[in-house]
Design a protein around this motif. Structure first.
Motif, PDB file in Angstrom:
ATOM      1  N   ARG A 159       0.853  -1.192   0.000  1.00  0.00           N
ATOM      2  CA  ARG A 159       0.000   0.000   0.000  1.00  0.00           C
ATOM      3  C   ARG A 159       0.885   1.235   0.000  1.00  0.00           C
ATOM      4  NH1 ARG A 159      -5.380  -0.456   1.979  1.00  0.00           N
ATOM      5  NH2 ARG A 159      -5.948  -2.641   2.142  1.00  0.00           N
ATOM      6  N   ILE A 160       0.440   2.231  -0.721  1.00  0.00           N
ATOM      7  CA  ILE A 160       1.110   3.525  -0.721  1.00  0.00           C
ATOM      8  C   ILE A 160       0.085   4.508  -0.181  1.00  0.00           C
ATOM      9  CG2 ILE A 160       2.221   5.291  -2.114  1.00  0.00           C
ATOM     10  CD1 ILE A 160       2.833   2.922  -4.106  1.00  0.00           C
ATOM     11  N   VAL A 161       0.431   5.155   0.915  1.00  0.00           N
ATOM     12  CA  VAL A 161      -0.517   5.994   1.632  1.00  0.00           C
ATOM     13  C   VAL A 161      -0.090   7.456   1.565  1.00  0.00           C
ATOM     14  CG1 VAL A 161      -1.582   6.448   3.882  1.00  0.00           C
ATOM     15  CG2 VAL A 161      -0.988   4.103   3.230  1.00  0.00           C
ATOM     16  N   ASP A 162      -1.034   8.313   1.196  1.00  0.00           N
ATOM     17  CA  ASP A 162      -0.827   9.757   1.277  1.00  0.00           C
ATOM     18  C   ASP A 162      -1.352  10.169   2.644  1.00  0.00           C
ATOM     19  OD1 ASP A 162      -1.307  12.574   1.256  1.00  0.00           O
ATOM     20  OD2 ASP A 162      -1.240  12.549  -0.933  1.00  0.00           O
ATOM     21  N   LEU A 190      -3.929  13.231   2.660  1.00  0.00           N
ATOM     22  CA  LEU A 190      -5.275  12.965   2.147  1.00  0.00           C
ATOM     23  C   LEU A 190      -5.955  11.778   2.810  1.00  0.00           C
ATOM     24  CD1 LEU A 190      -4.723  13.350  -1.709  1.00  0.00           C
ATOM     25  CD2 LEU A 190      -5.814  14.976  -0.153  1.00  0.00           C
ATOM     26  N   LYS A 191      -5.137  10.915   3.442  1.00  0.00           N
ATOM     27  CA  LYS A 191      -5.644   9.669   4.026  1.00  0.00           C
ATOM     28  C   LYS A 191      -6.254   8.771   2.953  1.00  0.00           C
ATOM     29  CE  LYS A 191      -4.729  11.154   8.182  1.00  0.00           C
ATOM     30  NZ  LYS A 191      -3.330  11.385   8.364  1.00  0.00           N
ATOM     31  N   GLU A 192      -5.639   8.787   1.776  1.00  0.00           N
ATOM     32  CA  GLU A 192      -6.046   7.932   0.663  1.00  0.00           C
ATOM     33  C   GLU A 192      -4.884   7.012   0.309  1.00  0.00           C
ATOM     34  OE1 GLU A 192      -9.003   7.571  -0.498  1.00  0.00           O
ATOM     35  OE2 GLU A 192      -9.974   9.346   0.313  1.00  0.00           O
ATOM     36  N   THR A 193      -5.188   5.959  -0.442  1.00  0.00           N
ATOM     37  CA  THR A 193      -4.216   4.896  -0.641  1.00  0.00           C
ATOM     38  C   THR A 193      -4.249   4.358  -2.069  1.00  0.00           C
ATOM     39  OG1 THR A 193      -4.619   4.206   1.645  1.00  0.00           O
ATOM     40  CG2 THR A 193      -3.521   2.624   0.239  1.00  0.00           C
ATOM     41  N   LEU A 194      -3.069   3.915  -2.530  1.00  0.00           N
ATOM     42  CA  LEU A 194      -2.978   3.054  -3.703  1.00  0.00           C
ATOM     43  C   LEU A 194      -2.713   1.659  -3.165  1.00  0.00           C
ATOM     44  CD1 LEU A 194      -0.622   5.077  -6.069  1.00  0.00           C
ATOM     45  CD2 LEU A 194      -3.100   4.806  -6.280  1.00  0.00           C
ATOM     46  N   VAL A 195      -3.521   0.700  -3.556  1.00  0.00           N
ATOM     47  CA  VAL A 195      -3.344  -0.673  -3.118  1.00  0.00           C
ATOM     48  C   VAL A 195      -2.933  -1.495  -4.332  1.00  0.00           C
ATOM     49  CG1 VAL A 195      -4.428  -2.696  -2.076  1.00  0.00           C
ATOM     50  CG2 VAL A 195      -5.144  -0.396  -1.366  1.00  0.00           C
ATOM     51  N   ILE A 196      -1.765  -2.126  -4.237  1.00  0.00           N
ATOM     52  CA  ILE A 196      -1.310  -3.023  -5.283  1.00  0.00           C
ATOM     53  C   ILE A 196      -1.586  -4.434  -4.772  1.00  0.00           C
ATOM     54  CG2 ILE A 196       0.672  -3.915  -6.552  1.00  0.00           C
ATOM     55  CD1 ILE A 196       0.152  -0.261  -5.656  1.00  0.00           C
ATOM     56  N   TYR A 197      -2.345  -5.201  -5.545  1.00  0.00           N
ATOM     57  CA  TYR A 197      -2.776  -6.512  -5.090  1.00  0.00           C
ATOM     58  C   TYR A 197      -2.723  -7.502  -6.236  1.00  0.00           C
ATOM     59  CZ  TYR A 197      -7.202  -5.345  -7.354  1.00  0.00           C
ATOM     60  OH  TYR A 197      -8.157  -5.007  -8.277  1.00  0.00           O
ATOM     61  N   LEU A 198      -2.842  -8.780  -5.895  1.00  0.00           N
ATOM     62  CA  LEU A 198      -2.840  -9.808  -6.927  1.00  0.00           C
ATOM     63  C   LEU A 198      -4.054 -10.702  -6.790  1.00  0.00           C
ATOM     64  CD1 LEU A 198      -2.041 -12.883  -5.806  1.00  0.00           C
ATOM     65  CD2 LEU A 198       0.179 -11.833  -5.575  1.00  0.00           C
ATOM     66  N   ILE A 199      -4.431 -11.243  -7.916  1.00  0.00           N
ATOM     67  CA  ILE A 199      -5.481 -12.248  -7.991  1.00  0.00           C
ATOM     68  C   ILE A 199      -4.909 -13.387  -8.831  1.00  0.00           C
ATOM     69  CG2 ILE A 199      -7.786 -12.814  -8.837  1.00  0.00           C
ATOM     70  CD1 ILE A 199      -8.521  -9.862  -8.450  1.00  0.00           C
ATOM     71  N   LYS A 233      -1.556 -18.090 -12.789  1.00  0.00           N
ATOM     72  CA  LYS A 233      -0.846 -16.841 -13.064  1.00  0.00           C
ATOM     73  C   LYS A 233      -1.290 -15.802 -12.047  1.00  0.00           C
ATOM     74  CE  LYS A 233      -0.143 -17.789 -17.859  1.00  0.00           C
ATOM     75  NZ  LYS A 233       0.178 -17.262 -19.125  1.00  0.00           N
ATOM     76  N   TYR A 234      -0.463 -14.800 -11.868  1.00  0.00           N
ATOM     77  CA  TYR A 234      -0.745 -13.743 -10.903  1.00  0.00           C
ATOM     78  C   TYR A 234      -1.091 -12.455 -11.650  1.00  0.00           C
ATOM     79  CZ  TYR A 234       1.744 -16.949  -7.802  1.00  0.00           C
ATOM     80  OH  TYR A 234       2.150 -18.058  -7.092  1.00  0.00           O
ATOM     81  N   ASN A 235      -2.353 -12.064 -11.604  1.00  0.00           N
ATOM     82  CA  ASN A 235      -2.778 -10.788 -12.184  1.00  0.00           C
ATOM     83  C   ASN A 235      -2.554  -9.707 -11.139  1.00  0.00           C
ATOM     84  OD1 ASN A 235      -3.820 -11.840 -14.684  1.00  0.00           O
ATOM     85  ND2 ASN A 235      -5.502 -12.671 -13.482  1.00  0.00           N
ATOM     86  N   ILE A 236      -1.698  -8.751 -11.456  1.00  0.00           N
ATOM     87  CA  ILE A 236      -1.355  -7.698 -10.501  1.00  0.00           C
ATOM     88  C   ILE A 236      -2.083  -6.421 -10.915  1.00  0.00           C
ATOM     89  CG2 ILE A 236       0.516  -6.383  -9.462  1.00  0.00           C
ATOM     90  CD1 ILE A 236       2.338  -8.801 -10.231  1.00  0.00           C
ATOM     91  N   ASN A 237      -2.849  -5.878  -9.975  1.00  0.00           N
ATOM     92  CA  ASN A 237      -3.667  -4.699 -10.211  1.00  0.00           C
ATOM     93  C   ASN A 237      -3.367  -3.628  -9.169  1.00  0.00           C
ATOM     94  OD1 ASN A 237      -5.312  -5.952 -12.313  1.00  0.00           O
ATOM     95  ND2 ASN A 237      -6.141  -7.181 -10.653  1.00  0.00           N
ATOM     96  N   MET A 238      -3.808  -2.402  -9.487  1.00  0.00           N
ATOM     97  CA  MET A 238      -3.660  -1.292  -8.557  1.00  0.00           C
ATOM     98  C   MET A 238      -4.991  -0.563  -8.473  1.00  0.00           C
ATOM     99  SD  MET A 238      -0.952   1.912  -8.675  1.00  0.00           S
ATOM    100  CE  MET A 238      -0.994   1.955 -10.442  1.00  0.00           C
TER     101      MET A 238
END
Length: 101
Positions: free
Chosen positions: A23-26, A29-38, A43-48
């Motif tokens: 997670r990348i947190v500002d 702003l108290k907002e976040t980018l979440v990088i995750y996989l499914i 195979k690993y699909n990586i999304n943000m």
């Protein structure tokens, strides 16, 4: 520091085919980018996902756990550059450019 980066994987394992990677947190702003996989078809699909906008970007697909670890290492190696960005939108663009090369 305005932006922080927290690594979750591999401390948190893959559960039901999904896992947060980091997670990348500002902090302002108290907002976040979440990088995750499914996982799908071994195979690993990586999304943000940007929690401020709700937008989901597909970053890439890793074919195996070794490739996944390699991708994560690229992000770890660039942590200082990532958290120096001025805002989450800049971080998001930086990560998308970084992973497309």
């Amino acid at each position: 520091m305005k932006i922080n980066m927290f690594f979750v994987y591999p401390m948190m394992d893959i559960v039901n085919g999904e896992s947060n990677l980091f997670r990348i947190v500002d902090n302002n702003l108290k907002e976040t980018l979440v990088i995750y996989l499914i996982t799908e078809n071994n195979k690993y699909n990586i999304n943000m996902i940007n929690t401020m906008t709700g937008e989901i970007n597909k970053i890439l697909v890793a074919n195996d756990s070794q490739e996944l670890d390699s991708i994560i290492q690229v992000l770890i190696d660039n942590k200082k550059k990532i958290i120096k960005e001025k805002d989450l939108l800049s971080v998001e663009k930086y990560i998308l450019n970084l992973t497309n090369n």
